[in-house]
Design an enzyme around this catalytic site. Sequence first.
Site, PDB file in Angstrom:
ATOM      1  N   ARG A   1       0.849  -1.201   0.000  1.00 35.91           N
ATOM      2  CA  ARG A   1       0.000   0.000   0.000  1.00 35.91           C
ATOM      3  C   ARG A   1       0.881   1.247   0.000  1.00 35.91           C
ATOM      4  O   ARG A   1       0.560   2.241  -0.630  1.00 35.91           O
ATOM      5  CB  ARG A   1      -0.938  -0.001   1.212  1.00 35.91           C
ATOM      6  CG  ARG A   1      -1.999  -1.095   1.093  1.00 35.91           C
ATOM      7  CD  ARG A   1      -3.043  -1.062   2.193  1.00 35.91           C
ATOM      8  NE  ARG A   1      -3.701  -2.371   2.287  1.00 35.91           N
ATOM      9  CZ  ARG A   1      -4.802  -2.626   2.961  1.00 35.91           C
ATOM     10  NH1 ARG A   1      -5.417  -1.681   3.616  1.00 35.91           N
ATOM     11  NH2 ARG A   1      -5.314  -3.846   2.986  1.00 35.91           N
TER      12      ARG A   1
ATOM     13  N   GLU B   1     -13.600  -9.987  10.803  1.00 34.67           N
ATOM     14  CA  GLU B   1     -14.148  -9.073  11.803  1.00 34.67           C
ATOM     15  C   GLU B   1     -14.796  -9.860  12.937  1.00 34.67           C
ATOM     16  O   GLU B   1     -15.438 -10.877  12.697  1.00 34.67           O
ATOM     17  CB  GLU B   1     -15.199  -8.152  11.173  1.00 34.67           C
ATOM     18  CG  GLU B   1     -14.605  -7.147  10.211  1.00 34.67           C
ATOM     19  CD  GLU B   1     -15.675  -6.286   9.570  1.00 34.67           C
ATOM     20  OE1 GLU B   1     -16.512  -5.727  10.305  1.00 34.67           O
ATOM     21  OE2 GLU B   1     -15.671  -6.187   8.332  1.00 34.67           O
TER      22      GLU B   1
END
Length: 611
Positions: A60, A118
């Site tokens: 990234r 999650e």
Amino acid sequence: MPQAGPTSRLPARKDGRIIIHFDYDCFYASVFEAENPALKSLPLAVQQKQIIVTCNYEARRRGLYKLQLVKDAKLACPDVVIVLGEDLTRFRNASKALYTFLSRFSWNNKAERLGFDEVWMDVTDIVDYNIQLVNKNDLSHSFFNLSKDDPTIGFPFDASLVAGHVIPDTDDGLRHTVNAHDNLSLRLCIGSHLALYLRHALEEEQGYTSTVGISTSKLLSKLIGNVNKPKGQTTLLPPYGLKVDHDNNNNNVTAFLDPHEIGKIPNIGFKQAQKLREFVLGRPAKFHAGLIYGKTQESVTVRDVRLHPDMAPALLDKVLGGPGTPHGVGTRIWELVNGVDDTEVHQAKRVPSQISIEDSYIRLDTFEEATKELHMLSMSLIKRMHLDLLEDEDGADQHNAPVEQTGQTPPRRWLALPRTLRLSTRPRAAPAPDWTRSRAFNRISRSAPVPGFLFNLDESDEALADKLVHDAWLPLFRKIHPEKSGWNLSLVNVAVTNMTDTASDDKNASGRDIGKMFKMQDQILREWRVEDVSTTSNVAPTSPNHLAFVDGPHGVENECVHESSPNVLEGHNWEEDEDSAPVPGSTCETCGLTVPSFAMSAHRRYHLMGD
Ligand code: DCP
Ligand code: MG
């Protein structure tokens, strides 16, 4: 400035709970890094089809991003290391191991997974226990008890300062000091220290970093966590306010939520967000129809919706309503834009509600190819069933089972028995005269009882898959596609559903005794024989034996199809997990099948008719 309606209509927020939301950083990439730590310092990207589904932070940093085309990623960063992520097994196993790790800290077992990466934990009980133990006159020297039974298990902490970041930000950048006499403030602070401890434990003991949010609901904990990514944690500070305050002086919840684009609110689906944008703008809202389908080009905020003149549940019902919209949608969305979410963190399920394996194809149009693919899918399905539904006689499930040194498999028992097999295909729409293809695809499904041999642990996976293809999938396939050719499938999905939890029965009963278990299955199946459940999209049933129901939305491609989806919580619906794919429709209380609302009464009549 637009004014909100009378405050009497505003929903009240219950702030009794403390909820922590975890989101593992760059999850798929981290799984590869955990397997091979040398990858950590390299730009690493995970490929599925032609897309980079995720990449690590080194990648990234070099300009790569999620959902980028592989060819663009290679151009931007020629030395990127690309790993293939189409086989989800390693992600699923890592996800379960991390979830198991976190759940061990829970007292009330309220730990819920969303997708692979999650987890929410409702830690209200742990926080309430610890708040009684802190000395309000000396918060700095507190000890956090992780166990009620053993007061030595835990860690020292400073309860006068919130751990990690806070919203609103402290002006001086220093840690936020807690008001010992504000109960919510102290409870959130205790929650923040537990979150910090768990985050460090995840990193040190499991090798995964995470981004964490702490608040009083699933909605707020998930959203507040996003503020400091990666490797960060954020607590939403009080006052939370129970009433809308236009200047947000006294309400950190609305102040935090208001600037969010409406489509960023979990549980407000893509179509609902479009309708809300259109309503606020007074014209159709533009969106991207490209690769990342459905990305908005407009920015309509929560505040725009919340403070729109006459905004109230009834108005939202009007804006969002329509055929198939469930009762109460206006109230639910009204609550969400006001930061109210009372949905429970569900208790951990021991077994998934279904196991479903699928693959998509550019071209699948011959019977031979389809048979081959069904065999491959069956192999994966059988492996998944063994992983998820079996445990050793000593109680260890298959994920944590030690490697057998002797080469002998320890005796295993089924935790749950699926009752139904479901085959779904998604035919490609025939090309239009100009050779363009419609984007809209629907799934077609057929179901049948699970054949008993599938539970035989003495047969090889290969032999079971073979039998399954010939005895079950091919007969179903021929029902869906009676023609030998002329079809072309873009997707095939095989699934086992309708789990019966055998382990929750008496210990000496079916869970341990395979003979009894088969008998039980037989009884169950006698009550439920749907030999000829056919599904074609958007067609009302003509007879109770011919039911229509549609899968989806499944991936972006499908999102435009389900205009009459009765599922309010489309899109980011967090009631689903990856094992129970989202299926719009109601669930039959008798057999557990998902049937669209319009077909439900016919389906119930079918049960009443008996065998
Ligand atoms: N994923 C996927 N296809 C998508 C989105 C995500 O396969 N369209 C996978 C890859 C991710 C994982 O799901 O690793 C979790 O998705 P997130 O959006 O949470 O992305 P990451 O965890 O990778 O990154 P972040 O650090 O931003 O949370
Ligand atoms: Mg993530």
